[in-house]
Design an enzyme around this catalytic site. Sequence first.
Site, mmCIF file in Angstrom:
data_model
loop_
_atom_site.group_PDB
_atom_site.id
_atom_site.type_symbol
_atom_site.label_atom_id
_atom_site.label_comp_id
_atom_site.label_asym_id
_atom_site.label_seq_id
_atom_site.Cartn_x
_atom_site.Cartn_y
_atom_site.Cartn_z
ATOM 1 C CD GLU A 76 -1.872 1.304 3.079
ATOM 2 O OE1 GLU A 76 -3.538 2.006 3.136
ATOM 3 O OE2 GLU A 76 -1.775 0.620 3.697
ATOM 4 C CE LYS A 171 -6.938 1.325 4.444
ATOM 5 N NZ LYS A 171 -5.844 2.630 4.826
ATOM 6 C CB CYS A 203 -4.029 -1.160 5.180
ATOM 7 S SG CYS A 203 -2.591 -0.999 6.646
#
Length: 558
Positions: A76, A171, A203
């Site tokens: 990321e 995300k 994440c």
Amino acid sequence: MSNTWWWLSVVLLILGLMPGMSQQAALAESDYYTAGVVEFKQSILSLSAWSDSLAGYVEIINSENASATDIIVFPESTLNSAGSTTFVPNPEDQINPCLSDPNATYYEEFLVTLSCAARNASKYIVINLTEKQKCEDIPEDTRPCASNGLNVFNTNVVFDRQGVVVSRYRKVHLYGEAKNSTFLPELITFETDFGVTFGHFICFDILFYTPAHQLIVEQGITDFVYPAMWFSQLPFLTAVQTQQGWAYANDVNLLASGASRPSIGNSGSGIYHGRSGTLTSVMRQDSGERAIYVAQVPKYTRSRSLKKRAKRSLQEIQTRQVASSSSFYMKRDYVENYESELLKLDEGTSGAINRTICQGSFCCNFDIAWRSLGTATENGSYYSYRLGTYDGWRNENNVDANYIRNCALFTCSGDSIDDCGKLLPTEGELQQSRVTFTRLAIGVTYPESREFLLFPDTLQDSLLPLEPSQFEWSQRKPTEDSYVQEVRFALKETQELSNLLTFGIYGNYYDNECTFGVGTEEEQLACGYRSGSPGLRILGGWLAMPLIILAIARTMSS
């Protein structure tokens, strides 16, 4: 566009017209596929930093270490930034930026170049980038738009072996990022020519039901790509510790790729095969690196009965490095909110305790034995240990919160609770183990919930977790119609540990909605919990259940 990058684009375009130069390593009928995850030290972000990162990406894709891979995952936020955003094709349009926009007139250079690199290498390539999209392209989203008319997303992009954009995921759970979330959360998957369908998330998403856990429950996905720039936190949420625990609990394959700057808390990449554990992993403790870690990954069959174990990568055989506060920056959990007790390790003796610690009605039973290793030498230092129980929200400022029920043994750099969740400042041989644990077992009765995940949560002083071969985990309902689960987590009898930082059970209840025993009787009935059921009777006695579980286990092992 600089002359250097113009020529690089031309060369990659020419090579891109000749796909398939790398031999496909896995077929749909194969029992395995070969994956690579990249631990990548990002450039210091500036308007031109992407060019250095891009060169590093292309070098890794074309490296000998990557030659056998079917799929490569990059981390990321290590490619571009808000100053160099790019449009991303809609996967439904099957656009190949390498062929459709070779001069990068619409898409940014790095997107075109990586499309060509995927085509040239004949590999699936997963990248994460900062994406821009015109607000008008999403008419159903009536939220206010920025003055420039653009939304900015934290986005995964997947290229197939031809360089076509076949998947895009944005995300959901932003971590203090000045970016947009999608109007509705996206559940995104993509198929491959080697017979595996992947889900993906990014994440901080790993701590929430949507989309990661939801893809497993609702779609049966068994393989995931996971770019991250994780900021490790002691004692429960360092990067590889969390990755392995999540993959183990869900019994799935996880390809996790991490940014690599230990000085600010970033490192942690690995490939995990569910209940079999780690295939390869790394937690850097220096200045970071740019490297690919490769493993053969066993495929899950539809019945999830495949139990073949891949050979561990040679990269796993490495000298153990003891972490210190100078080698890795760690965030700290709010362990002062736990109900905790200092474990009294009298020097020069061995000892054992059986202790139940409760916070409210949630109780954890600890059955522990140890052997003393003597006093520390001059200038040496060692950890103290606490037992802790927590039942409440995990709160961080300006990010989404989740509800947790945790039980753990964890280290402290001193005897105060304020010293917990910290690495010792001393390095190498100056860090000395005070005890060896000869028995470790935690017993808990957990309430069921609409959405929840329980996983073994361990950490050694190398910042790597224990492997499944070192512990025992059981999770079961006492009766078919009960609404609780009895969990026992224990060190295997053949194991002794002197380098332990964390040994616990992480109970992630997400939003804590429809949790058994929480709320009014009407709310419980609305959630499907029947009044007067065996589950309700069990709940009334759950304070004693951990003691019963461990007593039975001790009797059977004696």
